[in-house]
Design an enzyme around this catalytic site. Sequence first.
Site, short mmCIF file in Angstrom:
data_model
loop_
_atom_site.label_atom_id
_atom_site.label_comp_id
_atom_site.label_asym_id
_atom_site.label_seq_id
_atom_site.Cartn_x
_atom_site.Cartn_y
_atom_site.Cartn_z
CB ALA A 1 -1.11 0.02 1.32
NE ARG B 1 6.06 7.93 -0.51
CZ ARG B 1 5.92 8.36 0.84
NH1 ARG B 1 4.69 8.53 1.53
NH2 ARG B 1 7.08 8.20 1.58
CG MET B 2 9.51 3.33 -2.96
SD MET B 2 9.90 3.52 -4.67
CE MET B 2 11.11 2.00 -4.99
N GLY C 1 14.11 -3.28 -0.46
CA GLY C 1 14.43 -2.11 -0.77
C GLY C 1 14.40 -1.05 0.37
CB THR D 1 17.12 2.60 3.50
OG1 THR D 1 16.22 3.36 3.93
CG2 THR D 1 17.27 2.58 2.29
CG HIS E 1 15.85 11.45 -0.22
ND1 HIS E 1 17.06 11.65 -0.37
CD2 HIS E 1 15.42 10.21 -1.21
CE1 HIS E 1 17.77 10.58 -0.93
NE2 HIS E 1 16.90 9.72 -1.64
CE LYS F 1 15.63 8.24 2.24
NZ LYS F 1 15.35 6.94 2.15
#
Length: 246
Positions: free
Chosen positions: A12, A14-15, A77, A79, A133, A137
């Site tokens: 759900a 963004r990425m 993905g 971090t 960014h 974030k």
Amino acid sequence: MAGMKIAVVGAAGRMGSAVCQAVDDAEDLELCARLDADDSVFEGARGADVVVDFTVPSVTRSVVAEALRAGAHVVVGTTGWDEAGYDEVAELARQAGRNVVIAPNFSISAVLMMHLAASAAPYFESTEIIEMHHPDKVDAPSGTAHATARAIAAAREGRPMPDATQTDPDGSRGARVEGVPVHAVRLRGLTAHQEVLLGNAGETLTIRADSFDRSSFMPGVLHAVRRVGELEGLTVGLEVVLGLTR
């Protein structure tokens, strides 16, 4: 013929939603599960060939552990990883007989930027990193900036950089990641951007990568998804998957 089955955790987000769309659009891949905070990763990942994790640092380790327990390879993905986390995942992957790819950035341009910066760093007296960014974030500096700084520091083999600063009460010189100054910008209107500044007396070199849309990360994600089964244990960095480094 059915394609490789992919489950996405953080679907759900963004990425995560972009990954789901990219998998749906790929003729050789099949999206078999969209998983989020209230879903069981172990149950959702059963039957998947690969689990893709785009969650948050606080849960990514447990996501990887549950996906491996379910018998899937994993592409990460998210971090915020440290050496202890890498060691833990490497052991879990060994026990499960499955493979994991953890990449701080899946943008091909960003991976090439990091690779070129590390290659150039030994030839310059000074180097600094500016990462920029969107303000949503959650971590700073970015995982990409951390990875870039570590690669630069390794390439420089501990050689110090000139800096005569004696007072900086507000921290304007930025963070230090293995001795490399890193500056984080969070600004509405940005997506993901990083530049590496390198300097000698009388000359500078700037290496910059810009991602203006999350679609820029999808070719790298799908490449890792297709390759993870061919790798062995834990692989850190898309540059390894692409064959730029070992």
